[in-house]
Write an enzyme that holds these catalytic residues in place. Sequence first.
Site, mmCIF file in Angstrom:
data_model
loop_
_atom_site.group_PDB
_atom_site.id
_atom_site.type_symbol
_atom_site.label_atom_id
_atom_site.label_comp_id
_atom_site.label_asym_id
_atom_site.label_seq_id
_atom_site.Cartn_x
_atom_site.Cartn_y
_atom_site.Cartn_z
ATOM 1 C CG HIS A 1 -1.764 1.194 1.352
ATOM 2 N ND1 HIS A 1 -2.912 1.409 0.624
ATOM 3 C CD2 HIS A 1 -1.621 2.302 2.143
ATOM 4 C CE1 HIS A 1 -3.442 2.573 0.950
ATOM 5 N NE2 HIS A 1 -2.685 3.129 1.869
ATOM 6 C CD GLU A 2 2.141 3.588 3.777
ATOM 7 O OE1 GLU A 2 2.465 4.639 3.186
ATOM 8 O OE2 GLU A 2 1.184 3.526 4.570
ATOM 9 C CG HIS B 1 0.123 5.960 -0.889
ATOM 10 N ND1 HIS B 1 -1.009 6.541 -1.412
ATOM 11 C CD2 HIS B 1 -0.297 5.239 0.192
ATOM 12 C CE1 HIS B 1 -2.065 6.193 -0.694
ATOM 13 N NE2 HIS B 1 -1.661 5.401 0.281
#
Length: 277
Positions: free
Chosen positions: A147-148, A151
């Site tokens: 998820h990170e 980004h």
Amino acid sequence: MMRILLFLATNLAVVLIANITLSLFGFNGFMAANGVDLNLHQLLVFCAVFGFAGSLFSLFISKWMAKMSTSTQIISQPRTRHEQWLLQTVEELSREAGIKMPEVGIFPAYEANAFATGWNKNDALVAVSQGLLERFSPDEVKAVLAHEIGHVANGDMVTLALVQGVVNTFVMFFARIIGNFVDKVIFKNEEGRGIAYYVATIFAELVLGILAGAQLAGTGAMINALQRLRSEQGVPVTMPDTLTAFGINGGLKHGLAGLFMSHPPLEARIEALRRRG
């Protein structure tokens, strides 16, 4: 979420320091010809220049600030199997995302947390808390890392900086209008800028900046994340004091301390999101 909170806290600090410095030097480049009223056009240009400058500066120092404020230790040579697995996983996910391997670190916090930051997708930092590594399964940690890194690959920090530049512009603009109103209408100062103008402006910038930051952090699809955080409610929070008020997992606050939180209790947030859905 934590990367946003770190950036917002850094940005707010940068903008406040810049404005206090300008006030101390008596900069009034946005005054009307009479030296008393505000020239709203010049004020808007002034706020846009400093608003975007503050946001971009915050973006460029975001990685350094994140390391300093969370005491993140960068893994250069893995010393444990956890560190070895973490490096390998981030390398694998970064390769799949098509970005350069970011710096990888661990910060000493018992609560489950993670963030990714950096001004460039090929010059980023991904960090996880010690608590996340110790209490989450490898699959859960990998999902958080993916998820990170997503980004980072999407350039979301740059997008956030541009949005924050717009927010800064209007926060500074309306804070000065509020300061001018307090100085002229409430304190009835008719000569230049009184101390009430500067105090009210800085206070308004702080309040408006925090409120805008809470909105930028977003409400999105956060019910599951909030429920997971609620299970961590008894875990001590070790984020720096300057960031705890912004933290999504800031622990339980009572009394006056609770009034200054940018987020209400987890139960209230979950219920509010459910009603909106």
